[in-house]
Enzyme design. Structure first.
Site, PDB file in Angstrom:
ATOM      1  N   ARG A 160      -9.179   8.313  -1.479  1.00 25.29           N
ATOM      2  CA  ARG A 160      -9.900   9.473  -1.032  1.00 25.29           C
ATOM      3  C   ARG A 160     -11.960   9.837  -1.245  1.00 25.29           C
ATOM      4  O   ARG A 160     -10.960  10.735  -2.502  1.00 25.29           O
ATOM      5  CB  ARG A 160      -9.668   9.141   0.242  1.00 25.29           C
ATOM      6  CG  ARG A 160      -9.277   8.285   1.464  1.00 25.29           C
ATOM      7  CD  ARG A 160      -8.827   8.926   3.217  1.00 25.29           C
ATOM      8  NE  ARG A 160      -8.445   7.682   3.539  1.00 25.29           N
ATOM      9  CZ  ARG A 160      -9.531   7.450   4.837  1.00 25.29           C
ATOM     10  NH1 ARG A 160     -10.651   8.351   4.639  1.00 25.29           N
ATOM     11  NH2 ARG A 160      -8.923   6.893   5.931  1.00 25.29           N
ATOM     12  N   GLU A 182     -11.114  -8.575   2.354  1.00 26.19           N
ATOM     13  CA  GLU A 182      -9.529  -8.934   3.524  1.00 26.19           C
ATOM     14  C   GLU A 182     -10.356  -8.430   4.844  1.00 26.19           C
ATOM     15  O   GLU A 182     -10.598  -7.590   5.596  1.00 26.19           O
ATOM     16  CB  GLU A 182      -9.015  -7.555   3.116  1.00 26.19           C
ATOM     17  CG  GLU A 182      -8.011  -7.437   3.701  1.00 26.19           C
ATOM     18  CD  GLU A 182      -7.309  -6.140   2.772  1.00 26.19           C
ATOM     19  OE1 GLU A 182      -7.156  -5.007   3.252  1.00 26.19           O
ATOM     20  OE2 GLU A 182      -7.152  -5.892   2.075  1.00 26.19           O
ATOM     21  N   GLU A 188      -8.391   0.576  -3.270  1.00 27.23           N
ATOM     22  CA  GLU A 188      -9.693   0.732  -2.194  1.00 27.23           C
ATOM     23  C   GLU A 188      -9.885   1.979  -1.916  1.00 27.23           C
ATOM     24  O   GLU A 188      -9.903   3.002  -2.880  1.00 27.23           O
ATOM     25  CB  GLU A 188      -8.504   1.029  -1.035  1.00 27.23           C
ATOM     26  CG  GLU A 188      -7.836  -0.544  -0.224  1.00 27.23           C
ATOM     27  CD  GLU A 188      -7.248   0.177   0.448  1.00 27.23           C
ATOM     28  OE1 GLU A 188      -7.611   1.105   1.371  1.00 27.23           O
ATOM     29  OE2 GLU A 188      -6.150  -0.512   0.939  1.00 27.23           O
ATOM     30  N   ARG A 234      -7.141  13.201   0.136  1.00 29.60           N
ATOM     31  CA  ARG A 234      -6.263  13.651   0.977  1.00 29.60           C
ATOM     32  C   ARG A 234      -4.517  13.032   1.142  1.00 29.60           C
ATOM     33  O   ARG A 234      -3.616  13.684   1.590  1.00 29.60           O
ATOM     34  CB  ARG A 234      -6.102  12.978   2.842  1.00 29.60           C
ATOM     35  CG  ARG A 234      -6.434  11.525   2.875  1.00 29.60           C
ATOM     36  CD  ARG A 234      -6.146  11.312   4.494  1.00 29.60           C
ATOM     37  NE  ARG A 234      -8.010  11.149   4.849  1.00 29.60           N
ATOM     38  CZ  ARG A 234      -8.440  11.003   5.665  1.00 29.60           C
ATOM     39  NH1 ARG A 234      -7.846  10.446   7.137  1.00 29.60           N
ATOM     40  NH2 ARG A 234      -9.945  11.558   6.554  1.00 29.60           N
ATOM     41  N   HIS A 248       1.140   6.167   2.049  1.00 26.37           N
ATOM     42  CA  HIS A 248       1.777   7.082   2.671  1.00 26.37           C
ATOM     43  C   HIS A 248       2.923   7.499   2.618  1.00 26.37           C
ATOM     44  O   HIS A 248       3.235   8.489   2.782  1.00 26.37           O
ATOM     45  CB  HIS A 248       1.638   6.302   3.915  1.00 26.37           C
ATOM     46  CG  HIS A 248       0.315   6.132   4.966  1.00 26.37           C
ATOM     47  ND1 HIS A 248      -0.704   7.063   5.888  1.00 26.37           N
ATOM     48  CD2 HIS A 248       0.350   5.136   5.626  1.00 26.37           C
ATOM     49  CE1 HIS A 248      -1.343   6.532   5.968  1.00 26.37           C
ATOM     50  NE2 HIS A 248      -0.840   5.419   6.683  1.00 26.37           N
ATOM     51  N   HIS A 256      -5.400   4.081  -1.716  1.00 29.29           N
ATOM     52  CA  HIS A 256      -6.554   3.718  -2.103  1.00 29.29           C
ATOM     53  C   HIS A 256      -7.405   5.302  -1.510  1.00 29.29           C
ATOM     54  O   HIS A 256      -6.613   6.804  -1.230  1.00 29.29           O
ATOM     55  CB  HIS A 256      -6.858   4.033   0.188  1.00 29.29           C
ATOM     56  CG  HIS A 256      -8.257   4.130   0.481  1.00 29.29           C
ATOM     57  ND1 HIS A 256      -8.618   4.398   1.820  1.00 29.29           N
ATOM     58  CD2 HIS A 256      -9.091   4.657  -0.168  1.00 29.29           C
ATOM     59  CE1 HIS A 256     -10.222   4.713   1.945  1.00 29.29           C
ATOM     60  NE2 HIS A 256     -10.416   5.308   0.776  1.00 29.29           N
ATOM     61  N   ARG A 281       3.382  18.525   2.039  1.00 32.99           N
ATOM     62  CA  ARG A 281       4.101  19.626   1.737  1.00 32.99           C
ATOM     63  C   ARG A 281       3.319  20.192   0.586  1.00 32.99           C
ATOM     64  O   ARG A 281       3.181  21.653   0.199  1.00 32.99           O
ATOM     65  CB  ARG A 281       5.559  19.393   1.114  1.00 32.99           C
ATOM     66  CG  ARG A 281       6.207  20.794   0.105  1.00 32.99           C
ATOM     67  CD  ARG A 281       6.475  21.758   1.346  1.00 32.99           C
ATOM     68  NE  ARG A 281       8.102  21.379   2.643  1.00 32.99           N
ATOM     69  CZ  ARG A 281       7.980  22.132   3.686  1.00 32.99           C
ATOM     70  NH1 ARG A 281       8.394  23.399   3.480  1.00 32.99           N
ATOM     71  NH2 ARG A 281       8.617  21.908   4.234  1.00 32.99           N
ATOM     72  N   HIS A 340      -3.491  -4.521   7.294  1.00 35.89           N
ATOM     73  CA  HIS A 340      -4.229  -3.003   8.757  1.00 35.89           C
ATOM     74  C   HIS A 340      -2.678  -3.684   9.943  1.00 35.89           C
ATOM     75  O   HIS A 340      -3.488  -4.219  10.986  1.00 35.89           O
ATOM     76  CB  HIS A 340      -6.135  -2.903   9.556  1.00 35.89           C
ATOM     77  CG  HIS A 340      -6.086  -1.017   9.577  1.00 35.89           C
ATOM     78  ND1 HIS A 340      -5.794  -0.578   9.557  1.00 35.89           N
ATOM     79  CD2 HIS A 340      -5.989  -1.181  10.905  1.00 35.89           C
ATOM     80  CE1 HIS A 340      -5.650   0.691   9.775  1.00 35.89           C
ATOM     81  NE2 HIS A 340      -6.276   0.338  11.096  1.00 35.89           N
ATOM     82  N   ASN A 384       0.475  -1.107  -0.015  1.00 37.39           N
ATOM     83  CA  ASN A 384       0.102   0.503  -0.232  1.00 37.39           C
ATOM     84  C   ASN A 384       1.233   1.396   0.084  1.00 37.39           C
ATOM     85  O   ASN A 384       1.654   1.336   1.094  1.00 37.39           O
ATOM     86  CB  ASN A 384      -1.075   0.148   1.635  1.00 37.39           C
ATOM     87  CG  ASN A 384      -1.709   0.880   0.789  1.00 37.39           C
ATOM     88  OD1 ASN A 384      -1.310   2.149   0.383  1.00 37.39           O
ATOM     89  ND2 ASN A 384      -3.624   0.814   1.478  1.00 37.39           N
ATOM     90  N   THR A 428      -7.760   4.056   7.953  1.00 38.96           N
ATOM     91  CA  THR A 428      -9.436   3.373   7.721  1.00 38.96           C
ATOM     92  C   THR A 428      -9.055   2.526   8.839  1.00 38.96           C
ATOM     93  O   THR A 428      -8.298   1.567   9.460  1.00 38.96           O
ATOM     94  CB  THR A 428      -9.143   2.085   6.596  1.00 38.96           C
ATOM     95  OG1 THR A 428      -9.348   3.244   5.516  1.00 38.96           O
ATOM     96  CG2 THR A 428     -10.775   1.489   6.954  1.00 38.96           C
TER      97      THR A 428
END
Length: 262
Positions: free
Chosen positions: A66, A172, A91, A70, A22, A64, A30, A212, A19, A122
């Site tokens: 969203r 999952e 996702e 974000r 991040h 993901h 930034r 997760h 994933n 999540t």
């Protein structure tokens, strides 16, 4: 801390979905207000992160998109599907907007997740029972377009049974409760729930993934969940990448999750 010996360790090779969300979180910290989302001074590029993970042996790339954008942006998704050579696991919330994106992008798998603007990441599984109609609509749309559907759910019998009834190809299992309890007295109970959930899903003809909160330490116990097809791991790999680089972080996780000595 010592743990009791746990039963039925799986010997099946488990795939790793990396994933990359991040890596985009770092960029957005930034450059959220910047007109560009890549190139020039804008960094890091999540696509570059994904390609490095792929070179190191990632079996899939998970991201993901969203509703509040974000971290991952639309352009990341559309560029990713053109550039990676491993399956994409997208996702998304079970709504009309994300269904449209998925049909346009055509990832290998969509993972339906709950989504709250207040959460950092999540938290908790999707309540498939409560949202049956919405989930059923998305699954039908995905089937019409040749896209497999996975449901991110807690290892509860009612959720697993509903996933089977709705025709999901994958579940999952949410491993967050297990991860949060890892250094406490409740760890084995949480792991047992996951084991039972995996058996129930497998017996219903559903492929079993998990994700997760899995990290380089607790993966040795998460690996004991039977019938595992794939683990989706993000934050821990991105964090380790800061110290050893993306490719080494991915190689190390793959080795640990499959009991390979490196």
């Amino acid at each position: 801390m010592r743990f009791k010996t746990l039963t039925y360790m799986s010997t099946k090779h488990v795939l790793l979905g990396v994933n990359i969300d991040h890596s985009a979180t770092v960029r957005q910290a930034r450059y959220r207000e910047n007109s560009l989302d890549r190139g020039l001074m804008v960094e890091p590029d999540p696509v570059d992160f994904a390609l490095a993970a792929q070179r190191a042996g990632a079996d899939a790339i998970t991201l993901h998109l969203r509703e509040d954008r974000r971290h991952i942006q639309d352009s990341d998704v559309y560029r990713m599907i053109e550039m990676i050579q491993v399956p994409m696991n997208l996702e998304m919330a079970a709504n009309d907007e994300m269904t449209r994106v998925a049909i346009e992008v055509k990832p290998a798998v969509v993972l339906l997740v709950p989504e709250s603007r207040e959460e950092v990441t999540t938290e908790g599984g999707l309540d498939v029972v409560a949202h049956r109609n919405r989930v059923e609509t998305v699954i039908a749309a995905m089937k019409e377009n040749g896209i497999a559907t996975s449901l991110f759910i807690d290892p509860e019998p009612a959720q697993i049974d509903m996933a089977a009834e709705l025709g999901a190809e994958y579940v999952e299992l949410h491993t967050g409760s297990f991860a949060n309890a890892y250094y406490g007295s409740n760890m084995e109970a949480e792991l047992t729930k996951l084991k039972h959930g995996a058996v129930r899903a497998h017996d219903a003809g559903i492929k079993v993934n998990a994700g997760h909160g899995i990290n380089y330490t607790n993966v040795r116990h998460a690996r004991e969940i039977p019938w595992l097809h794939e683990m989706n791991i993000g934050h821990s790999i991105v964090s380790r990448s800061l110290f050893v680089g993306v490719e080494e972080a991915v190689r190390e996780m793959k080795a640990r999750m499959n009991n390979i000595i490196r």
